[in-house]
Design a protein around this motif. Sequence first.
Motif, short mmCIF file in Angstrom:
data_model
loop_
_atom_site.label_atom_id
_atom_site.label_comp_id
_atom_site.label_asym_id
_atom_site.label_seq_id
_atom_site.Cartn_x
_atom_site.Cartn_y
_atom_site.Cartn_z
N TRP A 141 0.82 -1.12 -0.06
CA TRP A 141 -0.16 0.06 -0.11
C TRP A 141 0.96 1.36 -0.11
CZ3 TRP A 141 -5.03 0.48 -1.27
CH2 TRP A 141 -5.47 1.77 -0.64
N PRO A 142 0.52 2.40 -0.68
CA PRO A 142 1.38 3.43 -0.65
C PRO A 142 1.71 4.11 0.42
CG PRO A 142 -0.64 4.01 -1.88
CD PRO A 142 -0.74 2.34 -1.62
N GLN A 143 2.81 4.53 0.73
CA GLN A 143 3.15 5.25 1.91
C GLN A 143 3.04 6.60 1.90
OE1 GLN A 143 4.26 3.72 4.90
NE2 GLN A 143 3.39 1.99 3.67
N VAL A 144 2.62 7.46 2.81
CA VAL A 144 2.54 8.65 2.86
C VAL A 144 3.69 9.41 3.20
CG1 VAL A 144 1.47 10.63 4.30
CG2 VAL A 144 0.28 8.90 3.78
N ASP A 145 4.14 10.71 2.51
CA ASP A 145 5.48 11.08 2.59
C ASP A 145 5.01 12.67 3.47
OD1 ASP A 145 7.54 12.93 2.42
OD2 ASP A 145 7.90 12.89 0.29
N GLU A 146 5.36 12.31 4.71
CA GLU A 146 5.14 13.57 5.60
C GLU A 146 5.49 14.80 5.39
OE1 GLU A 146 2.80 12.93 8.19
OE2 GLU A 146 2.95 10.66 8.06
N GLN A 147 6.73 14.97 4.60
CA GLN A 147 7.26 16.38 4.16
C GLN A 147 6.36 16.81 3.11
OE1 GLN A 147 11.06 15.83 2.58
NE2 GLN A 147 11.20 18.12 2.28
N ALA A 148 5.70 16.06 2.37
CA ALA A 148 4.63 16.62 1.30
C ALA A 148 3.41 17.08 1.89
CB ALA A 148 4.12 15.55 0.37
N LEU A 149 3.14 16.60 3.30
CA LEU A 149 1.98 17.20 3.82
C LEU A 149 2.26 18.77 4.36
CD1 LEU A 149 0.66 13.94 5.56
CD2 LEU A 149 -0.32 15.15 3.28
N VAL A 150 3.42 18.83 4.60
CA VAL A 150 3.83 20.17 5.18
C VAL A 150 3.58 21.32 4.05
CG1 VAL A 150 5.48 21.65 6.34
CG2 VAL A 150 5.48 19.37 6.64
N GLN A 151 2.60 22.30 4.63
CA GLN A 151 2.16 23.13 3.45
C GLN A 151 2.88 24.59 3.82
OE1 GLN A 151 -2.06 23.24 2.34
NE2 GLN A 151 -2.27 21.61 3.92
N ASP A 152 3.37 25.20 2.91
CA ASP A 152 3.69 26.44 2.85
C ASP A 152 2.95 27.61 3.27
OD1 ASP A 152 6.58 25.63 2.73
OD2 ASP A 152 6.48 25.75 0.69
N GLU A 153 1.69 27.36 2.18
CA GLU A 153 0.59 28.37 2.37
C GLU A 153 -0.76 27.50 2.92
OE1 GLU A 153 0.39 29.88 -1.70
OE2 GLU A 153 1.68 31.43 -0.87
N ILE A 154 -1.74 28.16 3.20
CA ILE A 154 -2.84 27.65 3.86
C ILE A 154 -4.04 28.34 3.43
CG2 ILE A 154 -1.93 26.81 5.90
CD1 ILE A 154 -3.10 29.11 7.31
N MET A 155 -5.27 27.79 3.26
CA MET A 155 -6.47 28.53 2.60
C MET A 155 -7.27 29.04 3.93
SD MET A 155 -8.24 28.90 -0.35
CE MET A 155 -7.80 27.74 -1.51
N LEU A 156 -7.82 30.16 3.86
CA LEU A 156 -8.59 30.77 4.58
C LEU A 156 -9.78 31.00 4.43
CD1 LEU A 156 -6.18 33.19 6.89
CD2 LEU A 156 -6.87 30.70 7.47
N VAL A 157 -11.02 30.86 4.92
CA VAL A 157 -12.39 31.37 4.44
C VAL A 157 -12.39 32.79 5.01
CG1 VAL A 157 -14.87 31.02 4.99
CG2 VAL A 157 -13.61 29.11 4.74
N VAL A 158 -13.01 33.56 4.11
CA VAL A 158 -13.22 34.92 4.33
C VAL A 158 -14.86 35.42 4.54
CG1 VAL A 158 -12.96 37.61 3.73
CG2 VAL A 158 -11.21 35.79 3.24
N GLN A 159 -15.18 35.79 5.48
CA GLN A 159 -16.58 35.94 5.63
C GLN A 159 -16.89 37.55 5.85
OE1 GLN A 159 -17.25 34.01 9.54
NE2 GLN A 159 -17.80 32.13 8.56
N VAL A 160 -18.10 38.18 5.61
CA VAL A 160 -18.42 39.30 6.02
C VAL A 160 -20.03 39.33 6.58
CG1 VAL A 160 -19.35 41.53 4.86
CG2 VAL A 160 -17.44 40.15 3.42
N ASN A 161 -19.60 39.68 7.87
CA ASN A 161 -20.85 39.79 8.77
C ASN A 161 -21.17 38.18 9.07
OD1 ASN A 161 -20.68 42.45 9.25
ND2 ASN A 161 -22.76 43.02 7.88
#
Length: 866
Positions: A794-814
């Motif tokens: 079964w394929p192995q996860v590369d933990e280094q690949a899961l490290v993200q330089d950027e993240i997604m944030l939700v923007v709300q108005v009121n």
Amino acid sequence: MQEKYHPQEVEQVTQQYWQEKAVFQASEKSDKPKFYCLSMFPYPSGKLHMGHVRNYTIGDVLSRYRRMKGYNVLQPMGWDAFGLPAENAAIQRGVPPAQWTYDNIAYMRSQLQSLGFGIDWSREIATCHPDYYRWNQWLFLRMLEKGIAYQKTQVVNWDPVDQTVLANEQVIDGCGWRTGALVEKREIPGYYLAITRYADELLADLEKLPGWPERVRTMQANWIGKSYGVDITFPPDMDSGMPQALKVFTTRADTLMGATYVAVAAEHPVTLHAARTNPQLATFIETCKQGATIEAELATQEKMGMATGLFVIHPLTGERLPVWVANYVLMSYGEGAVMAVPAHDERDFEFASSYDLPIKPVIRPLQGELNLPLAEAFTEYGVTIASGAFSNLESSAAIVAVAAALAEKGLGEKRVRYRLRDWGISRQRYWGCPIPLIHCDQCGVVPVPDDQLPVILPEDLVPDGSGNPLTKTAAFYACNCPRCGSPARRETDTMDTFVDSSWYFIRYACPDQHGAMVDQRANYWLPVDQYIGGIEHAILHLLYSRFWSKVMRDFGLVAFDEPFSNLLTQGMVLNEIFLRKSENGRIEYYAPAEVDVIQNADGKTYVLRADAEPVEFGGVGTMSKSKNNGVDPQGIVDQYGADTARLFMMFASPPTQTLEWSDAGVEGAFRFLKRLWRQVYLHVQSGTITPKNISLQQHSLPAGLKSLRCQLHQTIVKVTDDLERRHTFNTAIAAVMELINELAKLPKNDLSAQCLMQEALEVIVLLLSPIVPHICHTLWRELKPGTELLDQPWPQVDEQALVQDEIMLVVQVNGKLRGRIQVAKEADQAAIERAAMADEHIQKMISGQSIKKMVIVPGKLVNIVI
């Protein structure tokens, strides 16, 4: 690699490879952890249906996944081959049930093989083979020696035309389902297994099964039905001619002071005593013989009864209570008598209302008063009223006080009882396992000696519908007594087919063991790690299997307490129903494939393609032969391939929920496989690249490729969890589909992108291989020439690949979602605010308005309050 995907060619080559390599043949000689995956074996009815396909695909996906995870996997198959359907088919066709059964087994085996299930066919069993059912007989005799098996008379449904016992579900409106004859209740001798001896353990050990659905454990607990109550004796009123005391069991001793009569079953000795001088009562007893024999039916049938003219004495008040015969009392439950408290029992209330018997309320609600006169029975616990010395007590306290008063008078004692009854295994039918007993006029009932087992069922008899043909076949029943040598007669009853299915999963461990029922291999493989089957088997099959396993344990044959560690109950497969009703009320059903849908201004109308006349849409229901709405899986395999059938069944719905059939869904699954094939084809044509140490180059990948590689390894995490823990194959497939969509965005003629494409395609093929193994087998050979998919982990996860330089944030108005922004993972509050305000869509939303404040939830969202 050919450009077009041709599933039949791919699947033929793949299955030939599996067969030549014997890749699914399991062995106990392994240092790997074992994983025994089992789907409930099928009845060989003729053809597989989509319920079978779903059941066995689930098991195959889990088996293949575990194999890739490094387990020693067993996935066997066999046939639940005895039973009444084969007799009915034999009557219709004029052939022996054996011939019909073996022909069906051969065809259904070929269907299972065409679907590519990773089954160890070397362990195949059929319960109608003597080398299997001889051990039914052998263990029955051991149970007989220990008193677990015994004989007693039983009340049964008897079809006087077929001369056979009918199951409750075969009695329709009081008549035999096949003959239409008025069914009688008869008391006949039969053999029972004392499952009630194990009631406490069967109930307690449900706590050892956290891997079972809570719903199933609750159903089993309710079926066992442990209850705490009081045995109460009502002394006879000798002046009325009452011949004996009546004993009843009740869980509601708090209502005893409200008892206004006692009801007994039609077969009760008191009833028969009274009927000797009462012709009307004798006639009523005959009427009752045509009634229900199970509690579920008693609850809905019309309550009927007749006074016997006999009386008993209330054990605490000394009041004379009439004894009535009632059709809602079964002799097979308890003592065949109930104390009737109409004010606090629904059945008693209905009966008393019909016959104008007294209704005496003795319980009021905990809060408030009873609304009198009662419009219905008040069945809840509460506070006693009108109960003399026992008044003004809460029900729990009243039960204790009443029980103590009865015990002091020697007319009652506390008792634990069970709803569970001993298992009657005798069937007056031919196509089943012979019961290994001999009836001798001199010696009585004599067990068949072990060295004469198995008692072989003749396979050349053709039933004609006039009872069990074994009773007319001297070659079978005529024998000599093994004790005295006198002429004797074999038992012609056969065993309930639940006996066959109660231990087949153990025999799979050692089907080639001819000298014993099981051997030590059973303790290697058992218990089953994952059992899969329909919810309709949640009670009897599973309960009987648990009981049978415990008996085998107590006889030293196996070492486990419970046979199935984990249970998955798959949902039913549904399809549309189309029909026409004739003037005489007859309904004819039509296959959905024969119906065309016409869209007009009034909506949809449905017409039969053959005559263009309208048909009625009957909604969506379970696929069945009776509704003619089944889909032949062989047609799907022939047209689209086995992988398409497997993919659709796993993608259309979570396995535990119902699945609604969709031709469009099947076509969609086929399109996806063609797309996967083409993606690999284009990549291979461009020149296969084997990435080296790409995980070490993660930091140097461009941002877009970093994000995609992160998604790739997130997909591994998700699919692993979906298969391992959640068993939600549909979401696993959806995650892979999303990944493939993203691969289309990779730039061409870019080395890093090509390396990532190679890695991604390899991972995708590995992730999908348990579900669509044939196409993945071929694609792997193209992606990794010289290697085989079945050798891959079964394929192995590369933990280094899961490290993200950027993240997604939700923007709300009121507080309302208005957009999303990508920011650096380490961005401070000021940088996040700038990014949110720089978004074009957000700028339009807040244009010209003042910002009161900006709330940031780290790692999740930005809320702009205006």
